[in-house]
Motif scaffolding. Structure first.
Motif, mmCIF file in Angstrom:
data_model
loop_
_atom_site.group_PDB
_atom_site.id
_atom_site.type_symbol
_atom_site.label_atom_id
_atom_site.label_comp_id
_atom_site.label_asym_id
_atom_site.label_seq_id
_atom_site.Cartn_x
_atom_site.Cartn_y
_atom_site.Cartn_z
ATOM 1 N N VAL A 84 63.871 -28.567 -5.818
ATOM 2 C CA VAL A 84 63.616 -27.961 -4.358
ATOM 3 C C VAL A 84 62.921 -26.617 -4.459
ATOM 4 C CG1 VAL A 84 64.978 -27.077 -2.539
ATOM 5 C CG2 VAL A 84 65.512 -29.192 -3.632
ATOM 6 N N TYR A 101 59.554 -22.024 5.606
ATOM 7 C CA TYR A 101 60.353 -23.025 6.463
ATOM 8 C C TYR A 101 61.400 -22.430 7.310
ATOM 9 C CZ TYR A 101 58.352 -26.455 3.259
ATOM 10 O OH TYR A 101 57.535 -27.000 2.361
ATOM 11 N N LYS A 144 64.407 -28.513 5.590
ATOM 12 C CA LYS A 144 63.878 -28.013 4.211
ATOM 13 C C LYS A 144 64.555 -26.452 3.976
ATOM 14 C CE LYS A 144 59.812 -30.694 3.511
ATOM 15 N NZ LYS A 144 58.882 -30.822 2.988
ATOM 16 N N GLU A 172 68.074 -26.758 2.821
ATOM 17 C CA GLU A 172 67.915 -27.435 1.258
ATOM 18 C C GLU A 172 67.925 -26.444 0.517
ATOM 19 O OE1 GLU A 172 66.186 -31.749 -0.453
ATOM 20 O OE2 GLU A 172 64.605 -30.212 0.536
ATOM 21 N N SER A 173 66.732 -25.625 0.617
ATOM 22 C CA SER A 173 66.411 -24.465 -0.251
ATOM 23 C C SER A 173 67.368 -23.249 -0.228
ATOM 24 C CB SER A 173 65.066 -23.836 0.144
ATOM 25 O OG SER A 173 65.138 -23.320 1.732
#
Length: 79
Positions: free
Chosen positions: A9, A32, A48, A51-52
């Protein structure tokens, strides 16, 4: 849905330093961030971004990172 590897990721190697992790996270956060996304890309950018953020929170903590390296997502999943 299975989660992606946190190192994948962030786009870093497993032996990445704290500075490398932080640099990679900041780059992705700027790319993002939901406030910077427009139109149809907003939902994808938000997912995203989350997620990061989750990947960085785990990998930046030495104890969580060790558990993740040993057990994968099961080592850091609260449930």
């Amino acid at each position: 849905m299975s989660k992606r590897d946190y190192y994948e990721v962030l786009g870093v190697n497993r032996n990445a330093s704290e500075a490398d992790l932080k640099k990679a996270y900041r780059r992705l956060a700027m790319k993002y961030h939901p406030d910077r996304a427009t139109g149809d890309d907003r939902a994808e950018a938000e997912s995203k971004f989350k997620e990061s953020k989750e990947a960085y929170e785990v990998l930046s903590n030495p104890q969580k990172r060790a558990a993740y390296d040993q057990f994968g997502h099961a080592g850091v999943d609260p449930s």
